[in-house]
Every structure is written in structure tokens, then in C-alpha cells.
Design a protein around this motif. Structure first.
Motif, PDB file in Angstrom:
ATOM      1  N   MET A   1       0.855  -1.183   0.000  1.00 56.40           N
ATOM      2  CA  MET A   1       0.000   0.000   0.000  1.00 56.40           C
ATOM      3  C   MET A   1       0.896   1.241   0.000  1.00 56.40           C
ATOM      4  O   MET A   1       1.888   1.282   0.689  1.00 56.40           O
ATOM      5  N   GLU A   2       0.496   2.218  -0.772  1.00 57.93           N
ATOM      6  CA  GLU A   2       1.265   3.452  -0.832  1.00 57.93           C
ATOM      7  C   GLU A   2       1.205   4.164   0.527  1.00 57.93           C
ATOM      8  O   GLU A   2       0.201   4.078   1.230  1.00 57.93           O
ATOM      9  N   PHE A   3       2.278   4.853   0.857  1.00 58.35           N
ATOM     10  CA  PHE A   3       2.426   5.491   2.169  1.00 58.35           C
ATOM     11  C   PHE A   3       1.230   6.365   2.538  1.00 58.35           C
ATOM     12  O   PHE A   3       0.616   6.176   3.591  1.00 58.35           O
ATOM     13  N   PHE A   4       0.875   7.333   1.702  1.00 56.09           N
ATOM     14  CA  PHE A   4      -0.195   8.257   2.051  1.00 56.09           C
ATOM     15  C   PHE A   4      -1.538   7.538   2.170  1.00 56.09           C
ATOM     16  O   PHE A   4      -2.355   7.886   3.020  1.00 56.09           O
ATOM     17  N   GLU A   5      -1.763   6.538   1.351  1.00 57.17           N
ATOM     18  CA  GLU A   5      -3.005   5.764   1.450  1.00 57.17           C
ATOM     19  C   GLU A   5      -3.059   5.026   2.789  1.00 57.17           C
ATOM     20  O   GLU A   5      -4.098   4.976   3.438  1.00 57.17           O
ATOM     21  N   GLU A   6      -1.924   4.456   3.190  1.00 53.65           N
ATOM     22  CA  GLU A   6      -1.877   3.767   4.479  1.00 53.65           C
ATOM     23  C   GLU A   6      -2.103   4.748   5.627  1.00 53.65           C
ATOM     24  O   GLU A   6      -2.815   4.452   6.583  1.00 53.65           O
ATOM     25  N   MET A   7      -1.511   5.929   5.520  1.00 47.96           N
ATOM     26  CA  MET A   7      -1.692   6.934   6.576  1.00 47.96           C
ATOM     27  C   MET A   7      -3.162   7.349   6.671  1.00 47.96           C
ATOM     28  O   MET A   7      -3.669   7.572   7.764  1.00 47.96           O
ATOM     29  N   LYS A   8      -3.850   7.427   5.540  1.00 50.58           N
ATOM     30  CA  LYS A   8      -5.279   7.749   5.561  1.00 50.58           C
ATOM     31  C   LYS A   8      -6.057   6.695   6.330  1.00 50.58           C
ATOM     32  O   LYS A   8      -6.978   7.027   7.076  1.00 50.58           O
ATOM     33  N   THR A   9      -5.684   5.419   6.146  1.00 50.97           N
ATOM     34  CA  THR A   9      -6.401   4.354   6.861  1.00 50.97           C
ATOM     35  C   THR A   9      -6.186   4.455   8.358  1.00 50.97           C
ATOM     36  O   THR A   9      -6.976   3.913   9.135  1.00 50.97           O
ATOM     37  N   LEU A  10      -5.113   5.153   8.775  1.00 54.49           N
ATOM     38  CA  LEU A  10      -4.828   5.344  10.200  1.00 54.49           C
ATOM     39  C   LEU A  10      -5.466   6.626  10.745  1.00 54.49           C
ATOM     40  O   LEU A  10      -5.255   6.979  11.896  1.00 54.49           O
ATOM     41  N   GLY A  11      -6.246   7.311   9.894  1.00 52.03           N
ATOM     42  CA  GLY A  11      -6.989   8.475  10.357  1.00 52.03           C
ATOM     43  C   GLY A  11      -6.385   9.818  10.018  1.00 52.03           C
ATOM     44  O   GLY A  11      -6.919  10.853  10.423  1.00 52.03           O
ATOM     45  N   MET A  12      -5.277   9.845   9.276  1.00 50.69           N
ATOM     46  CA  MET A  12      -4.670  11.122   8.924  1.00 50.69           C
ATOM     47  C   MET A  12      -5.450  11.803   7.815  1.00 50.69           C
ATOM     48  O   MET A  12      -5.993  11.142   6.940  1.00 50.69           O
ATOM     49  N   ASP A  13      -5.458  13.131   7.849  1.00 47.26           N
ATOM     50  CA  ASP A  13      -6.029  13.923   6.764  1.00 47.26           C
ATOM     51  C   ASP A  13      -4.866  14.345   5.878  1.00 47.26           C
ATOM     52  O   ASP A  13      -4.326  15.441   6.006  1.00 47.26           O
ATOM     53  N   VAL A  14      -4.462  13.442   4.995  1.00 44.25           N
ATOM     54  CA  VAL A  14      -3.274  13.639   4.169  1.00 44.25           C
ATOM     55  C   VAL A  14      -3.430  14.855   3.258  1.00 44.25           C
ATOM     56  O   VAL A  14      -2.483  15.634   3.104  1.00 44.25           O
ATOM     57  N   GLU A  15      -4.613  15.036   2.672  1.00 43.34           N
ATOM     58  CA  GLU A  15      -4.808  16.179   1.773  1.00 43.34           C
ATOM     59  C   GLU A  15      -4.582  17.491   2.510  1.00 43.34           C
ATOM     60  O   GLU A  15      -3.913  18.393   2.004  1.00 43.34           O
ATOM     61  N   GLU A  16      -5.133  17.598   3.710  1.00 45.40           N
ATOM     62  CA  GLU A  16      -4.942  18.808   4.500  1.00 45.40           C
ATOM     63  C   GLU A  16      -3.466  18.998   4.854  1.00 45.40           C
ATOM     64  O   GLU A  16      -2.935  20.103   4.760  1.00 45.40           O
ATOM     65  N   GLY A  17      -2.797  17.908   5.232  1.00 41.69           N
ATOM     66  CA  GLY A  17      -1.373  17.985   5.552  1.00 41.69           C
ATOM     67  C   GLY A  17      -0.557  18.427   4.364  1.00 41.69           C
ATOM     68  O   GLY A  17       0.348  19.270   4.491  1.00 41.69           O
ATOM     69  N   LEU A  18      -0.868  17.880   3.196  1.00 41.01           N
ATOM     70  CA  LEU A  18      -0.156  18.292   1.977  1.00 41.01           C
ATOM     71  C   LEU A  18      -0.432  19.756   1.648  1.00 41.01           C
ATOM     72  O   LEU A  18       0.474  20.476   1.231  1.00 41.01           O
ATOM     73  N   ASP A  19      -1.669  20.184   1.850  1.00 46.98           N
ATOM     74  CA  ASP A  19      -1.998  21.603   1.622  1.00 46.98           C
ATOM     75  C   ASP A  19      -1.147  22.503   2.514  1.00 46.98           C
ATOM     76  O   ASP A  19      -0.677  23.556   2.080  1.00 46.98           O
ATOM     77  N   ARG A  20      -0.940  22.090   3.746  1.00 45.90           N
ATOM     78  CA  ARG A  20      -0.131  22.885   4.674  1.00 45.90           C
ATOM     79  C   ARG A  20       1.332  22.966   4.226  1.00 45.90           C
ATOM     80  O   ARG A  20       2.050  23.876   4.603  1.00 45.90           O
ATOM     81  N   MET A  21       1.737  21.985   3.426  1.00 53.76           N
ATOM     82  CA  MET A  21       3.110  21.945   2.899  1.00 53.76           C
ATOM     83  C   MET A  21       3.133  22.424   1.443  1.00 53.76           C
ATOM     84  O   MET A  21       4.062  22.145   0.694  1.00 53.76           O
ATOM     85  N   VAL A  22       2.099  23.158   1.052  1.00 55.98           N
ATOM     86  CA  VAL A  22       1.959  23.720  -0.288  1.00 55.98           C
ATOM     87  C   VAL A  22       2.103  22.628  -1.356  1.00 55.98           C
ATOM     88  O   VAL A  22       2.738  22.827  -2.392  1.00 55.98           O
ATOM     89  N   GLY A  23       1.572  21.436  -1.049  1.00 59.52           N
ATOM     90  CA  GLY A  23       1.585  20.343  -2.001  1.00 59.52           C
ATOM     91  C   GLY A  23       2.916  19.617  -2.142  1.00 59.52           C
ATOM     92  O   GLY A  23       3.046  18.726  -2.974  1.00 59.52           O
ATOM     93  N   ASN A  24       3.889  19.958  -1.323  1.00 55.59           N
ATOM     94  CA  ASN A  24       5.221  19.362  -1.425  1.00 55.59           C
ATOM     95  C   ASN A  24       5.246  18.043  -0.638  1.00 55.59           C
ATOM     96  O   ASN A  24       5.454  18.026   0.577  1.00 55.59           O
ATOM     97  N   ALA A  25       5.050  16.926  -1.358  1.00 55.80           N
ATOM     98  CA  ALA A  25       4.969  15.612  -0.712  1.00 55.80           C
ATOM     99  C   ALA A  25       6.275  15.237  -0.023  1.00 55.80           C
ATOM    100  O   ALA A  25       6.260  14.658   1.069  1.00 55.80           O
ATOM    101  N   ALA A  26       7.407  15.567  -0.635  1.00 55.63           N
ATOM    102  CA  ALA A  26       8.702  15.227  -0.033  1.00 55.63           C
ATOM    103  C   ALA A  26       8.884  15.967   1.295  1.00 55.63           C
ATOM    104  O   ALA A  26       9.369  15.385   2.276  1.00 55.63           O
ATOM    105  N   LEU A  27       8.479  17.232   1.337  1.00 50.85           N
ATOM    106  CA  LEU A  27       8.569  18.004   2.589  1.00 50.85           C
ATOM    107  C   LEU A  27       7.642  17.404   3.641  1.00 50.85           C
ATOM    108  O   LEU A  27       8.034  17.248   4.805  1.00 50.85           O
ATOM    109  N   TYR A  28       6.448  17.041   3.233  1.00 52.01           N
ATOM    110  CA  TYR A  28       5.485  16.439   4.165  1.00 52.01           C
ATOM    111  C   TYR A  28       6.054  15.150   4.752  1.00 52.01           C
ATOM    112  O   TYR A  28       5.998  14.928   5.966  1.00 52.01           O
ATOM    113  N   GLU A  29       6.648  14.320   3.915  1.00 53.28           N
ATOM    114  CA  GLU A  29       7.247  13.078   4.398  1.00 53.28           C
ATOM    115  C   GLU A  29       8.393  13.359   5.369  1.00 53.28           C
ATOM    116  O   GLU A  29       8.513  12.676   6.394  1.00 53.28           O
TER     117      GLU A  29
END
Length: 122
Positions: A1-29
Motif C-alpha cells: 500500500m502506498e504510504f499516504f493511502e496507508e496513513m489515511k487508513t490510520l486516520g490522517m487527513d493527508v490532503e490537509e497535511g499536503l496543503d499545509r506543505m503547499v503540495g510538497n509531498a517530499a517536505l510532508y514526508e
């Protein structure tokens, strides 16, 4: 399972987190990895004495802010409740909430760590 998809299953709001990082997935990670490191340095535990509440409150409040900034909703919500209980002097209830959230916290950190190790192997 892809990392962000797995994090979503654990209750994270990945889209909101990515928005806070201006869409920078590497920075979010990277920031998620830093959060996991924070938990290593400041572990959340119910093994504290009533006289340590001020320090425990301070530490959990810092973790709450980091979890909120990263949109790790289950931890943010639990840490908020724990801080409120500690500030109200409800030590026993705070310890119960800590015990309740620890398995979720462990799964989230394990996922972050596993993904970081997989990324380094590539």
C-alpha cells in the motif's frame, strides 16, 4: 500500500497535511519523519507522577501542535484531550486517554518509519 493511502487508513487527513506543505509531498514526508523523531525524544507514556504534570503537559502540548500541523487527526485529538485533562487536574483520566491512544500512535510511527526505510532502500 502506498504510504499516504496507508496513513489515511490510520486516520490522517493527508490532503490537509499536503496543503499545509503547499503540495510538497517530499517536505510532508520529512516533517512526518521529524514528528516520529519527536516521539522518540519525548515519548508519550502514562508512567508519570502527579508532580510531573506540568512537564508532561508541556511535552504533550508540543506534540499536539506538531500533530495538528501535520493533520495527524487521531493523535491531535487525543493529545488535545490529554492536555485538557491534565490542566484540569484529571490525572487518572489523562493516563487512561494516553493508554487508549498509544496503539494508534505506535501504528502511525511504525508506518512513518517503515516508509522512510523503504524510501532509503530505493
Amino acid at each position: 500500500m502506498e504510504f499516504f493511502e496507508e496513513m489515511k487508513t490510520l486516520g490522517m487527513d493527508v490532503e490537509e497535511g499536503l496543503d499545509r506543505m503547499v503540495g510538497n509531498a517530499a517536505l510532508y514526508e520529512r516533517m512526518l519523519a521529524k514528528f516520529a523523531d519527536m516521539l522518540d525524544e519525548t515519548p508519550v507514556t502514562d508512567d508519570f507522577h502527579d508532580g510531573d504534570c506540568e512537564e508532561v503537559t508541556r511535552c504533550i502540548h508540543a506534540l499536539k501542535g506538531a500533530a495538528g500541523n501535520l493533520s495527524i487527526r487521531p493523535l491531535y485529538d487525543a493529545y488535545t484531550e490529554i492536555v485538557n485533562l491534565l490542566r484540569a487536574g484529571e490525572i487518572s483520566q489523562a493516563k487512561n486517554e494516553i493508554r487508549r491512544i498509544l496503539p494508534t500512535q505506535e501504528r502511525i510511527v511504525e508506518c512513518i518509519r517503515r516508509h522512510g526505510q523503504e524510501g532509503q532502500a530505493e
